[in-house]
Design a protein around this motif. Structure first.
Motif: not given
Lengths: 113, 115
Positions: B11-20, B38-39, B80-84, B104-112
């Motif tokens: 998921l790619n979003i602009q700083e300041g927006k809300t990530a869902t 997870q980093d 949202s911030q780049p540090a997120d 039990i874990f999901g595969a995860g979503t990478r947020l940028a």
């Protein structure tokens, strides 16, 4: 600051050798878990340990694996004869009580050559 | 068996927006659900736990919802911030492990988050 410390951070071992991964909780916990994560894959459960006994283990946790609390504080995962497919990140986790969050260490990266 | 699905694409979003981010699960009704960050090369860091009788939970810029009818949890990061930028994992307790459930874990979503 993680509630558990894991050592070593990285272990490189020849196939067939034994490895011991260590987990030290910051405070006294009764319930421990080991998980692993193969590169690019999901975090998956290995074993849970309560009151100095294994309470549950996955099908991955075969006879080559064992867990111990040798001195009442450290919690160890031993792999007796490592295989190439054991290469993964291994995470220790703890919880303070029933249905409470699990807190993970930063893991040990195990590389089998 | 239980299945957990998270958006597999980054998921790619602009700083300041809300990530869902979305977590869908099937085949059972968990008593609670957890979200982790997870980093790369690090362990999962616990963020929030929401129980089946809670519709919503907040912590600073984070908000989690839990719809047991839809079998879905939504994870929001506001302002949202780049540090997120990280991978966010959804985890459910196994139904067969009693009170000290394995997760039990999901595969995860990478947020940028881009500046």
């Amino acid at each position: 600051e993680p509630e558990v410390t894991q050592t070593p951070s990285h272990q490189v071992t020849q196939m067939g050798q034994e490895v011991i991964l260590r987990c030290v909780p910051i405070s006294n916990h009764l319930y421990f878990y080991w998980y692993r994560q193969i590169l690019g894959q999901k975090v998956e459960f290995l074993v849970s340990f309560y009151n100095n006994e294994i309470s549950e283990k996955s099908e991955i946790f075969d006879d080559q694996f064992s867990v111990e609390r040798p001195d009442g504080s450290n919690f160890t995962l031993k792999i007796r004869s490592t295989k190439l497919e054991d290469s993964a990140m291994y995470f220790c986790a703890i919880t303070q009580g029933s249905n409470q969050p699990q807190h993970f260490g930063d893991g040990t990266r195990l590389s089998i050559l | 068996s239980q299945k957990i699905e998270q958006n597999s694409e980054a998921l790619n979003i602009q700083e300041g927006k809300t990530a869902t981010l979305t977590c869908n699960y099937t085949n059972y009704s968990p008593a609670y659900l957890q979200w982790y960050r997870q980093d790369p090369g690090r362990g999962p860091v616990f963020l929030l736990l929401i129980r089946e009788n809670e519709k919503e939970k907040r912590k600073e810029r984070l908000k989690v919802t839990f719809d047991t009818t839809l079998k879905q949890s939504l994870f929001h990061i506001t302002a949202s911030q780049p540090a997120d930028s990280a991978t966010y994992l959804c985890a459910l307790p196994s139904p067969f492990s009693g009170g000290y459930n394995k997760l039990i874990f999901g595969a995860g979503t990478r947020l940028a988050v881009h500046p």
